[in-house]
Design a protein around this motif. Sequence first.
Motif, PDB file in Angstrom:
ATOM      1  N   GLU A  69      -5.779   4.562   4.422  1.00 24.24           N
ATOM      2  CA  GLU A  69      -5.770   5.303   3.161  1.00 24.24           C
ATOM      3  C   GLU A  69      -4.762   6.459   3.229  1.00 24.24           C
ATOM      4  O   GLU A  69      -4.024   6.706   2.278  1.00 24.24           O
ATOM      5  CB  GLU A  69      -7.168   5.844   2.856  1.00 24.24           C
ATOM      6  N   THR A  71      -2.121   6.586   4.983  1.00 24.08           N
ATOM      7  CA  THR A  71      -0.745   6.112   5.107  1.00 24.08           C
ATOM      8  C   THR A  71      -0.293   5.256   3.928  1.00 24.08           C
ATOM      9  O   THR A  71       0.805   4.699   3.967  1.00 24.08           O
ATOM     10  CB  THR A  71      -0.556   5.313   6.415  1.00 24.08           C
ATOM     11  N   PRO A  73       1.436   4.364   0.649  1.00 21.69           N
ATOM     12  CA  PRO A  73       2.589   4.985   0.007  1.00 21.69           C
ATOM     13  C   PRO A  73       2.158   5.715  -1.272  1.00 21.69           C
ATOM     14  O   PRO A  73       1.149   5.376  -1.881  1.00 21.69           O
ATOM     15  CB  PRO A  73       3.517   3.816  -0.322  1.00 21.69           C
ATOM     16  N   ASP A  74       2.929   6.721  -1.642  1.00 17.76           N
ATOM     17  CA  ASP A  74       2.604   7.500  -2.840  1.00 17.76           C
ATOM     18  C   ASP A  74       2.534   6.630  -4.093  1.00 17.76           C
ATOM     19  O   ASP A  74       1.799   6.938  -5.018  1.00 17.76           O
ATOM     20  CB  ASP A  74       3.636   8.619  -3.058  1.00 17.76           C
ATOM     21  N   ASP A  75       3.288   5.560  -4.097  1.00 13.59           N
ATOM     22  CA  ASP A  75       3.296   4.690  -5.273  1.00 13.59           C
ATOM     23  C   ASP A  75       2.319   3.513  -5.138  1.00 13.59           C
ATOM     24  O   ASP A  75       2.417   2.533  -5.879  1.00 13.59           O
ATOM     25  CB  ASP A  75       4.704   4.178  -5.553  1.00 13.59           C
ATOM     26  N   ALA A  76       1.342   3.630  -4.234  1.00 13.12           N
ATOM     27  CA  ALA A  76       0.352   2.566  -4.066  1.00 13.12           C
ATOM     28  C   ALA A  76      -0.431   2.405  -5.364  1.00 13.12           C
ATOM     29  O   ALA A  76      -0.766   3.382  -6.028  1.00 13.12           O
ATOM     30  CB  ALA A  76      -0.594   2.894  -2.921  1.00 13.12           C
ATOM     31  N   SER A  77      -0.718   1.166  -5.682  1.00 11.52           N
ATOM     32  CA  SER A  77      -1.430   0.887  -6.927  1.00 11.52           C
ATOM     33  C   SER A  77      -2.887   1.318  -6.820  1.00 11.52           C
ATOM     34  O   SER A  77      -3.438   1.470  -5.725  1.00 11.52           O
ATOM     35  CB  SER A  77      -1.367  -0.600  -7.260  1.00 11.52           C
ATOM     36  N   GLU A  78      -3.482   1.473  -7.969  1.00 10.42           N
ATOM     37  CA  GLU A  78      -4.910   1.797  -8.034  1.00 10.42           C
ATOM     38  C   GLU A  78      -5.715   0.685  -7.358  1.00 10.42           C
ATOM     39  O   GLU A  78      -6.710   0.945  -6.691  1.00 10.42           O
ATOM     40  CB  GLU A  78      -5.325   1.925  -9.505  1.00 10.42           C
ATOM     41  N   GLN A  81      -5.640   1.180  -3.574  1.00 12.50           N
ATOM     42  CA  GLN A  81      -6.502   2.293  -3.200  1.00 12.50           C
ATOM     43  C   GLN A  81      -7.969   1.893  -3.307  1.00 12.50           C
ATOM     44  O   GLN A  81      -8.771   2.169  -2.409  1.00 12.50           O
ATOM     45  CB  GLN A  81      -6.215   3.504  -4.080  1.00 12.50           C
TER      46      GLN A  81
END
Length: 114
Positions: A69, A71, A73-78, A81
């Motif tokens: 969690e 690590t 990426p900032d643009d990880a999808s909902e 997550q």
Amino acid sequence: MPSRITCLLFTTIFAFSPLGFALECSQPTTPDIPNGKTASEQEIVRAHRAVTDYVARGREFLGCLKEKEMTLPDDASEEEQQALVNRFNAMVSEMKAASGEFNQALQNYKKTHS
């Protein structure tokens, strides 16, 4: 035979999918809990060790998920997550259930053998 580019593309896509993140963390298998009314002392002791080991490995799994969690990426999808959160919550529930089942088996064992 797949090309190197195809393999690299597949690996990259898989690594950043929710399933890819979860596969890197090894979820333990829930141990079998004997019926406390019919189990021998040896079976209860063995089950206690198995549940203790399961909970310890479960905590390692939870730590791995937390690491994943952190690590992401900032643009990880909902979806990515939420997949990690769902696996985390499911493992906590499974650990509680296994511990509760063992505690019930132990109580039944004590009632039967006292």
